[in-house]
Design an enzyme around this catalytic site. Structure first.
Site, PDB file in Angstrom:
ATOM      1  N   ASP A  37       6.160  -5.209   3.876  1.00 48.51           N
ATOM      2  CA  ASP A  37       7.885  -5.584   3.658  1.00 48.51           C
ATOM      3  C   ASP A  37       8.178  -4.285   5.403  1.00 48.51           C
ATOM      4  OD1 ASP A  37       7.586  -8.189   2.567  1.00 48.51           O
ATOM      5  OD2 ASP A  37       7.598  -7.060   1.237  1.00 48.51           O
ATOM      6  N   ASP A  62       1.540  -2.164   6.060  1.00 48.42           N
ATOM      7  CA  ASP A  62       2.414  -2.100   5.179  1.00 48.42           C
ATOM      8  C   ASP A  62       3.473  -3.802   5.312  1.00 48.42           C
ATOM      9  OD1 ASP A  62       4.941  -2.438   2.558  1.00 48.42           O
ATOM     10  OD2 ASP A  62       6.354  -1.666   3.835  1.00 48.42           O
ATOM     11  N   GLY A  79       4.174  -3.777  -2.993  1.00 46.21           N
ATOM     12  CA  GLY A  79       4.075  -3.444  -3.691  1.00 46.21           C
ATOM     13  C   GLY A  79       3.803  -4.986  -3.881  1.00 46.21           C
TER      14      GLY A  79
END
Length: 164
Positions: A12, A10, A45
């Site tokens: 962040d 991921d 995202g």
């Protein structure tokens, strides 16, 4: 590491530090894994465009890397550019979401075909943050639903955390 085939990271809070950079130690660990044949997938995202600067820094196009954009709505092999998975929002939902945002005094944004942030209120602090942290340009539009003539992967509604 012989049994590990893929590492998903991921962006962040995991891969990138508080300065939104890959630390030298993390970079060395990723390079070591890649050298052993482990594939790396960058997940976020963020839009595809918001992930690509990190993928380019890691040279994942040359190393059979993957990106997982929009919280899994778009999965792409960076070497072949084959889209392995694509999930879009239901056609026409942008009108409902924009009406909802206006009725509840929220800002709303999405991405154009090139991955640029588009919104009727690009000055909204959360929309600005989204664009800056993803390193993507913004474009103000007069009528967001009218701009959307393509399948959407994500729309983002924003408001102050105290309203949560």
């Amino acid at each position: 590491m012989a049994d590990i085939k893929l590492i998903a990271l991921d962006l962040d809070g995991t891969l990138l530090n508080s300065k939104k950079e890959i630390s030298p130690r993390t970079r060395a660990a990723i390079d070591a894994a890649l050298a052993k044949g482990v594939r790396v997938a960058l997940a976020s995202g963020r839009s595809r465009r918001g992930i690509m600067h990190v993928a380019e820094e890691l040279e994942l196009e040359k190393k059979h890397g993957l990106i997982v954009a929009w919280n899994g709505a778009h999965v792409e092999d960076l070497t072949s550019h084959e889209v392995l998975h694509q999930r879009t929002l239901p056609q026409g939902i942008e009108v409902e979401l924009c009406d909802y945002a206006k009725a509840h005094d929220m800002a709303i944004m999405t991405y154009d075909r090139e991955g640029m942030s588009i919104s009727e209120t690009p000055e909204d602090e959360y929309i600005v943050y989204e664009a800056v942290s993803n390193r993507i340009p913004q474009r103000k539009v007069e009528n967001l639903p009218a701009e959307i003539t393509y399948p959407l992967n994500k729309m983002l509604l924003t408001f102050h955390p105290s309203r949560l």
